[in-house]
Scaffold this active site. Structure first.
Site, PDB file in Angstrom:
ATOM      1  N   LYS A   1      -1.561  -6.480  -8.051  1.00 42.67           N
ATOM      2  CA  LYS A   1      -1.800  -7.796  -7.458  1.00 42.67           C
ATOM      3  C   LYS A   1      -3.264  -8.194  -7.647  1.00 42.67           C
ATOM      4  O   LYS A   1      -3.576  -9.352  -7.867  1.00 42.67           O
ATOM      5  CB  LYS A   1      -1.444  -7.817  -5.973  1.00 42.67           C
TER       6      LYS A   1
ATOM      7  N   ARG B   1      -3.901 -10.164   3.875  1.00 47.74           N
ATOM      8  CA  ARG B   1      -4.314 -11.472   4.403  1.00 47.74           C
ATOM      9  C   ARG B   1      -3.118 -12.370   4.744  1.00 47.74           C
ATOM     10  O   ARG B   1      -3.306 -13.410   5.365  1.00 47.74           O
ATOM     11  CB  ARG B   1      -5.270 -12.161   3.425  1.00 47.74           C
TER      12      ARG B   1
ATOM     13  N   GLN C   1     -18.362  -5.865  -0.504  1.00 48.18           N
ATOM     14  CA  GLN C   1     -17.546  -6.761  -1.330  1.00 48.18           C
ATOM     15  C   GLN C   1     -17.188  -8.072  -0.632  1.00 48.18           C
ATOM     16  O   GLN C   1     -16.395  -8.847  -1.154  1.00 48.18           O
ATOM     17  CB  GLN C   1     -16.295  -6.039  -1.839  1.00 48.18           C
TER      18      GLN C   1
ATOM     19  N   HIS D   1       0.838  -1.206   0.000  1.00 48.22           N
ATOM     20  CA  HIS D   1       0.000   0.000   0.000  1.00 48.22           C
ATOM     21  C   HIS D   1       0.874   1.258   0.000  1.00 48.22           C
ATOM     22  O   HIS D   1       0.586   2.235  -0.682  1.00 48.22           O
ATOM     23  CB  HIS D   1      -0.872   0.053   1.252  1.00 48.22           C
TER      24      HIS D   1
HETATM   25  O1  PAF Z   1      -8.233  -3.536  -3.137  1.00 48.25           O
HETATM   26  C1  PAF Z   1      -8.837  -3.140  -2.111  1.00 48.25           C
HETATM   27  O2  PAF Z   1      -8.267  -2.978  -1.041  1.00 48.25           O
HETATM   28  C2  PAF Z   1     -10.331  -2.897  -2.191  1.00 48.25           C
HETATM   29  O3  PAF Z   1     -10.949  -3.785  -3.065  1.00 48.25           O
HETATM   30  C3  PAF Z   1     -10.689  -1.441  -2.560  1.00 48.25           C
HETATM   31  C4  PAF Z   1     -10.192  -1.089  -3.951  1.00 48.25           C
HETATM   32  C5  PAF Z   1     -10.066  -0.490  -1.545  1.00 48.25           C
HETATM   33  C6  PAF Z   1     -12.197  -1.260  -2.540  1.00 48.25           C
HETATM   34  O4  PAF Z   1     -12.732  -1.521  -1.293  1.00 48.25           O
END
Ligand code: PAF
Length: 281
Positions: A151, A189, A57, A33
């Site tokens: 990724k 994860r 999601q 990140h």
């Molecule tokens: O890749 C992620 O962490 C998530 O799918 C995102 C793009 C922040 C959307 O919630």
């Protein structure tokens, strides 16, 4: 770093800037990140990250509730990476009423691979990303940029095609996958893996590397290559969902003698942890 918990605070703060460069995340940040944040920095006049664990999601049996919330360490890491603004809404702020308008990505792209094993995943991702874009870019003028990690290869393709079809004035930039020294793709994860699983986890990227090497060397029986990769991981105790070679352009299987550039993609469960990875060939 300015922290906005509401859309109003975010917009008021960003009204002083023209070209936001945005990195959406679900928190539990790692070096992957932070590399995206550093990549975003020169692409705008203000670097914005978001942290929001997006219920839409996750499938009911997935890890929404246990997804690690690591606020203090996330903030410290974002500050150190030079992030200017953190948007961290709670669920009531982002979804004050049930989110009944949703973005439905096309089945041809979103129902394969991750979409097959996580039905509805890309609806949730596309919907929250569209909403985040509306929050982050509403005050922008001219160049707007969002950076997504490679990724999540299929996610990146879904976002790119959404932006194209809705004519959103946003440049989508891909950030290369960051890997541990042994080759394991960095992922939030990975923290679920115990010591033994962590040592084994490298086998996913190693399998993809072998598939890519075989394709580069001219292997043409893709079904056999995929079956061998699945069997190899199963024999080591994994439960693979897919290990495939697909066209980069549409993630469909290549035709015989198809010269299209390929990507190998894999998803597999090791113990309780589901890992994904990919390599362009
Ligand atoms: O890749 C992620 O962490 C998530 O799918 C995102 C793009 C922040 C959307 O919630």
């Amino acid at each position: 770093m300015f922290i906005a918990h509401t859309i109003e605070e975010l917009r008021a703060h960003l009204s002083a800037y023209q070209h936001p460069a945005f990195v959406p995340t679900m928190g539990n940040l790692h070096a992957g990140h932070l590399a995206l944040v550093r990549q975003a920095k020169p692409l705008g006049d203000v670097t914005v990250a978001s942290i929001f664990v997006n219920r839409l999601q996750f499938l009911p049996h997935e890890d929404f509730d246990s997804y690690p919330r690591t606020w203090d360490s996330d903030c410290a890491q974002l500050r150190a990476a030079g992030c200017d603004v953190l948007f961290a809404p709670n669920e009531k702020e982002l979804y004050p009423e049930a989110q009944t308008y949703k973005i439905q990505p096309p089945a041809g792209l979103a129902d394969l691979l991750e979409g097959q094993f996580r039905p509805g995943f890309f609806v949730g991702v596309a919907t929250v990303v569209m909403k985040m874009f509306a929050c982050v870019f509403s005050e922008a003028k001219g160049r707007r940029t969002a950076v997504f990690g490679q990724k999540d290869y299929q996610q990146l393709m879904v976002i790119r095609s959404m932006v194209r079809q809705f004519a959103l004035p946003i440049d989508i930039v891909a950030g290369p996958t960051q890997r541990a020294a042994d080759g394991l793709a960095l992922s939030s994860r990975n923290g679920y893996l115990n010591t033994q699983e962590r040592a084994e986890a490298v086998q996913l990227s190693a399998t993809l590397q072998r598939m890519a090497a075989a394709l580069r060397a001219g292997a043409s029986d893709i079904a056999a290559l995929e079956a061998q990769a699945m069997d190899g991981l199963r024999a080591r105790g994994w439960a693979p969902d897919y290990l495939v070679a697909r066209r980069r352009s549409d993630l469909l299987p290549p035709n015989a003698n198809d010269p299209a550039p390929l990507v190998v993609l894999g998803a597999a469960r090791l113990g309780q942890t589901r890992l994904i990875d990919n390599l362009e060939v």
